[in-house]
Design an enzyme around this catalytic site. Structure first.
Site, mmCIF file in Angstrom:
data_model
loop_
_atom_site.group_PDB
_atom_site.id
_atom_site.type_symbol
_atom_site.label_atom_id
_atom_site.label_comp_id
_atom_site.label_asym_id
_atom_site.label_seq_id
_atom_site.Cartn_x
_atom_site.Cartn_y
_atom_site.Cartn_z
ATOM 1 N N ASN A 130 38.208 40.146 49.430
ATOM 2 C CA ASN A 130 37.776 41.616 49.168
ATOM 3 C C ASN A 130 37.228 42.419 50.127
ATOM 4 O O ASN A 130 35.861 42.034 50.327
ATOM 5 C CB ASN A 130 37.071 41.458 47.616
ATOM 6 C CG ASN A 130 36.692 43.007 47.250
ATOM 7 O OD1 ASN A 130 37.303 43.781 47.664
ATOM 8 N ND2 ASN A 130 36.090 42.891 46.106
ATOM 9 N N LYS A 171 36.811 45.343 50.206
ATOM 10 C CA LYS A 171 35.954 46.489 49.746
ATOM 11 C C LYS A 171 35.948 48.032 50.791
ATOM 12 O O LYS A 171 37.229 48.059 51.247
ATOM 13 C CB LYS A 171 34.510 46.263 49.629
ATOM 14 C CG LYS A 171 34.302 45.010 48.892
ATOM 15 C CD LYS A 171 32.933 44.663 48.350
ATOM 16 C CE LYS A 171 32.748 43.678 47.652
ATOM 17 N NZ LYS A 171 31.516 43.104 46.856
ATOM 18 N N HIS A 187 36.875 45.545 39.097
ATOM 19 C CA HIS A 187 35.542 44.869 39.830
ATOM 20 C C HIS A 187 34.628 45.361 39.474
ATOM 21 O O HIS A 187 34.417 46.627 39.038
ATOM 22 C CB HIS A 187 35.799 45.312 41.478
ATOM 23 C CG HIS A 187 34.885 44.583 42.214
ATOM 24 N ND1 HIS A 187 33.701 44.706 42.258
ATOM 25 C CD2 HIS A 187 35.207 43.321 42.791
ATOM 26 C CE1 HIS A 187 32.882 44.007 43.132
ATOM 27 N NE2 HIS A 187 33.800 43.171 43.355
ATOM 28 N N GLU A 231 32.041 46.785 40.789
ATOM 29 C CA GLU A 231 31.767 47.865 41.650
ATOM 30 C C GLU A 231 32.579 49.180 40.902
ATOM 31 O O GLU A 231 31.987 50.302 40.970
ATOM 32 C CB GLU A 231 31.954 47.923 42.967
ATOM 33 C CG GLU A 231 30.784 47.024 43.574
ATOM 34 C CD GLU A 231 31.075 46.128 44.963
ATOM 35 O OE1 GLU A 231 32.311 46.357 45.279
ATOM 36 O OE2 GLU A 231 30.524 45.258 45.055
ATOM 37 N N GLU A 279 32.964 36.913 38.212
ATOM 38 C CA GLU A 279 31.990 37.493 39.056
ATOM 39 C C GLU A 279 30.705 37.812 38.619
ATOM 40 O O GLU A 279 30.559 39.122 37.928
ATOM 41 C CB GLU A 279 32.552 38.517 39.951
ATOM 42 C CG GLU A 279 33.837 38.233 40.780
ATOM 43 C CD GLU A 279 34.080 39.102 41.916
ATOM 44 O OE1 GLU A 279 34.035 38.481 42.995
ATOM 45 O OE2 GLU A 279 34.052 40.434 42.008
ATOM 46 N N GLY A 337 27.213 40.149 46.556
ATOM 47 C CA GLY A 337 26.412 40.728 47.593
ATOM 48 C C GLY A 337 24.920 40.529 47.735
ATOM 49 O O GLY A 337 24.378 41.174 48.518
ATOM 50 N N SER A 382 28.866 36.124 46.258
ATOM 51 C CA SER A 382 28.232 35.274 47.272
ATOM 52 C C SER A 382 28.757 33.922 47.749
ATOM 53 O O SER A 382 28.007 33.040 48.063
ATOM 54 C CB SER A 382 26.800 35.288 47.312
ATOM 55 O OG SER A 382 26.189 36.481 47.135
HETATM 56 P P1 PGA Z 1 30.597 39.115 47.745
HETATM 57 O O1 PGA Z 1 31.534 39.677 47.034
HETATM 58 O O2 PGA Z 1 31.234 37.910 48.531
HETATM 59 O O3 PGA Z 1 30.117 39.816 49.003
HETATM 60 O O4 PGA Z 1 29.183 38.786 47.075
HETATM 61 C C1 PGA Z 1 32.154 39.377 46.161
HETATM 62 C C2 PGA Z 1 33.121 40.276 45.374
HETATM 63 O O5 PGA Z 1 32.454 41.567 45.155
HETATM 64 O O6 PGA Z 1 34.208 40.429 45.038
#
Ligand code: PGA
Length: 249
Positions: A9, A11, A94, A96, A166, A172, A211
């Site tokens: 992803n 982003k 997601h 976000e 997630e 993140g 992460s």
């Molecule tokens: P990350 O993001 O691996 O940077 O924690 C994962 C995601 O948001 O899909």
């Protein structure tokens, strides 16, 4: 029986030219697992990505899709256009999107239904907040999110659905769920899918995200019910993403 999936992803990173450059590096990777590898660039980079991926096994995903076919929805992108570009997967819901753009369980469900109708395979994100985890209601939260997201999905369509568990507090942050905790929650999600779709739940791929990286991918992927990963930060660097893809080193 479930084919693993490692999805990046990206982003809001990687311009069209940067996308092409990263895909060029990723195409060099010798995949030593049987995982489906997917990259999900920004909408504006999808066209360049589709061209760059020609002749590669790496599959293309988008980061969102609208639930209407067309019309006055400024800033949105419809499923037919994604299909036309050669997009196969689409991330939906997601955290976000939920946190910053008002996405709800109901709009997630509408987007899932539209994606499936258009022949796109949704990667549906669910996950609990830190407060919900501390209250001990993780499984209730993610199972309800999953059931609402899948309302109206038919038994013929369920095999095209991918779930990504997630935990919001892990995204993140460098904090990862322990492999055992992630596996337990994913088993609970599979149980919720079983209540509605029966044995087909054993075929639904459920990924972990938050992460996940070159260091912890092996331990996470060793768990019985973790079928892959949705990778943010570690998917933006070819050497790191390669180690996640080849998690069984
Ligand atoms: P990350 O993001 O691996 O940077 O924690 C994962 C995601 O948001 O899909």
């Amino acid at each position: 029986m479930r084919k693993p999936m490692i999805a990046g992803n990206w982003k809001m990173n990687k311009s069209p030219s940067e996308t092409v450059a990263l895909i060029k590096e990723l195409k060099e990777i010798q995949v030593k697992t049987n995982a489906d590898v997917v990259v999900c660039p920004m909408t504006v980079s999808l066209f360049a990505a589709a061209q760059a991926l020609k002749g590669s096994e790496i599959k293309l995903g988008a980061q969102n899709v609208h639930f209407e076919d067309k019309g006055a929805f400024t800033g949105e992108c419809n499923a037919a256009s994604l299909k036309e570009l050669g997009v196969e997967y689409v991330i939906i819901g997601h955290s976000e999107r939920r946190q910053y753009f008002g996405e709800t369980d109901e709009t997630v469900n509408k987007r899932v239904l539209k994606a499936l109708e258009a022949g796109l395979k949704p990667i549906v994100c669910v996950g609990e907040s830190l407060a919900q985890k501390q209250q001990g209601i993780t499984n209730e939260v993610v199972c309800l999110q999953t059931k609402i997201a899948l309302l109206g999905v038919t038994s013929a369509q369920i095999d095209d659905v991918i779930i990504a568990y997630e935990p919001i507090w892990a995204i993140g942050t460098g904090m990862t769920a322990t492999p055992k905790d992630a596996n337990d929650t994913i088993r609970a999600i599979r149980g919720a899918i079983r209540e509605v779709f029966g044995f087909a739940s054993e075929r639904v791929r459920i990924l972990y995200g938050g992460s996940m990286n070159d260091k912890n991918a092996n331990a996470l992927m060793s768990e019985s019910d973790i079928d892959g990963g949705l990778i943010g930060g570690a998917s933006l660097v070819a050497e790191k993403f390669e180690k996640v893809i080849n998690y069984n080193r």
